[in-house]
Design an enzyme around this catalytic site. Sequence first.
Site, PDB file in Angstrom:
ATOM      1  N   LYS A   1       0.775  -1.201  -0.065  1.00  0.00           N
ATOM      2  CA  LYS A   1      -0.011   0.070  -0.086  1.00  0.00           C
ATOM      3  C   LYS A   1       0.813   1.312  -0.088  1.00  0.00           C
ATOM      4  O   LYS A   1       0.566   2.308  -0.551  1.00  0.00           O
ATOM      5  CB  LYS A   1      -0.881  -0.266   1.154  1.00  0.00           C
ATOM      6  CG  LYS A   1      -1.636   1.320   1.423  1.00  0.00           C
ATOM      7  CD  LYS A   1      -2.607   1.194   2.646  1.00  0.00           C
ATOM      8  CE  LYS A   1      -3.370   2.525   2.750  1.00  0.00           C
ATOM      9  NZ  LYS A   1      -4.494   2.670   3.629  1.00  0.00           N
TER      10      LYS A   1
ATOM     11  N   HIS B   1      -9.472 -31.518 -34.019  1.00  0.00           N
ATOM     12  CA  HIS B   1     -10.187 -30.679 -33.493  1.00  0.00           C
ATOM     13  C   HIS B   1     -11.356 -31.056 -32.280  1.00  0.00           C
ATOM     14  O   HIS B   1     -12.438 -30.848 -32.438  1.00  0.00           O
ATOM     15  CB  HIS B   1     -11.170 -30.034 -34.556  1.00  0.00           C
ATOM     16  CG  HIS B   1     -10.328 -29.516 -35.696  1.00  0.00           C
ATOM     17  ND1 HIS B   1      -9.492 -28.487 -35.687  1.00  0.00           N
ATOM     18  CD2 HIS B   1     -10.126 -30.033 -37.048  1.00  0.00           C
ATOM     19  CE1 HIS B   1      -8.741 -28.197 -36.873  1.00  0.00           C
ATOM     20  NE2 HIS B   1      -9.092 -29.076 -37.621  1.00  0.00           N
TER      21      HIS B   1
END
Length: 510
Positions: free
Chosen positions: A140, A272
């Site tokens: 922070k 696929h």
Amino acid sequence: MNTTKTIQSALISVFDKEGLEPIVRKLHQQNVTIYSTGGTEDFIKNLGIPVVPVEDVTSYPSILGGRVKTLHPKVFGGILNRQDNATDVQQMQEFDIPQIDVVIVDLYPFEKTVSSGASDADIIEKIDIGGISLIRAAAKNFKDTVIIPSVNEYVLFLDIISNNNGQTTLQQRKQFATKAFNVSSHYDSAIFNYFNTNKEEVVLKISETKADVLRYGENPHQKGFFFGDFDKIFTKLHGKELSYNNLLDVDAAVNLMGEFKNDEPTFAILKHNNACGIATRKTMRAAYLDALAGDPTSAFGGVLIANGNIDLATAEEINKLFCEVVIAPSYDENAIDLLQEKKNRIILVQKELSLPETSVRSCLNGILVQDKDLITDGEAHLKTATKTAPSAAEIEDLLFASKICKHTKSNTIVLAKNKQLCASGTGQTSRVDALTQAIHKAVSFEFDLKGAVMASDAFFPFPDCVEIAKNAGIAAVIQPGGSIKDELSINYCNENNVAMVFTGIRHFKH
């Protein structure tokens, strides 16, 4: 405004001390005051380097079995104070709070403890409190404080202070703060997911910190990444880097072959995401050859997977085909040597590992989550709907076809015979189209469909599919049932001596 800061003091409290020594020695060399606690303090003392115990700053010892060591205003004041704020500066002097310029933390290994099978009590003790608080506080206040949130950042930090005489820039401190919030958010997500095992809270928290950058996504103009631990599932023996599309096909292959894990030698070829060939035989070579016969055209460039060892005889046949990936739980050494002759062919050894039981995919501006389809149709699920019951051999083929159908894109129809995929119709907008496609493919590859079976991933709303199938030679059908017009299909089968079983379970795959 000069935003470069020189480190004059450091608080070090880490679990993993590997790689810490050169940092400590460099900080000492640069005349940095070092504060520490517990095991880290002992580690620094043993290096012969001066260290100030945190309890000398707070006037409190480590208490509650080490649960409380750094949680004190003098520690967090030293981290969170704003050096350009007059009130903060005045209070630092008033309460005799030492400035802390860098915080080095490595959290208790919560995830590692969970995966080790430790007791609940041991896992709870690995929930870091002081460390996570230090990380958030320093991150922070990145304008004034450097946060090193894990052992993974030791090398980068050492490089910065070594090359810049202990100085850091605002940009560097913000970069470390970003890493810190990544560490803290991931840590909290892991703890929440551990507690939320029964899904009392219906929320989605996914945090993956390990990403492989792929060559591209589905197409070259798309970026692609894989977040996960590939090495937990596979040992890669050979070949180029896997692509986005490779990974999708590998995932489909692994899930499909999971249905045949305990069966006789079974081999599948996928393209696929769909199986274009699969067969179960007495030997792996025979299984491969019959899988290839299912669609030798589509097999080109496919992903191959076996449920057992690949021997030299099988490898010799595989080596005749251009394929992208070969997957098996084991290989004979001479089989590996042969398969490695193709430079780019990817050879994977699949490890024993349980896959997630939940599937996640993006949808619109959100995410869809569901339980995976973990039901495999078995004899216990079958209910004979027709006067003619399937034979024992037909039941084996019906269940074989059903397993394939479950892992094929909807709408789908699967045709099988003698535990061999004859053809499938995949991803069609109508079930009739799927069946027509499957029959056309089977005929084009010279399969005799007389006595074959048909599997459907959903019910038949009309009798047209069973009529088409009967005319092609299909002898038995497996489907979920559940249509208000089931009787139409049942009546047609009864009139034409076709066996049909219902499972009561739909296997859509979109």
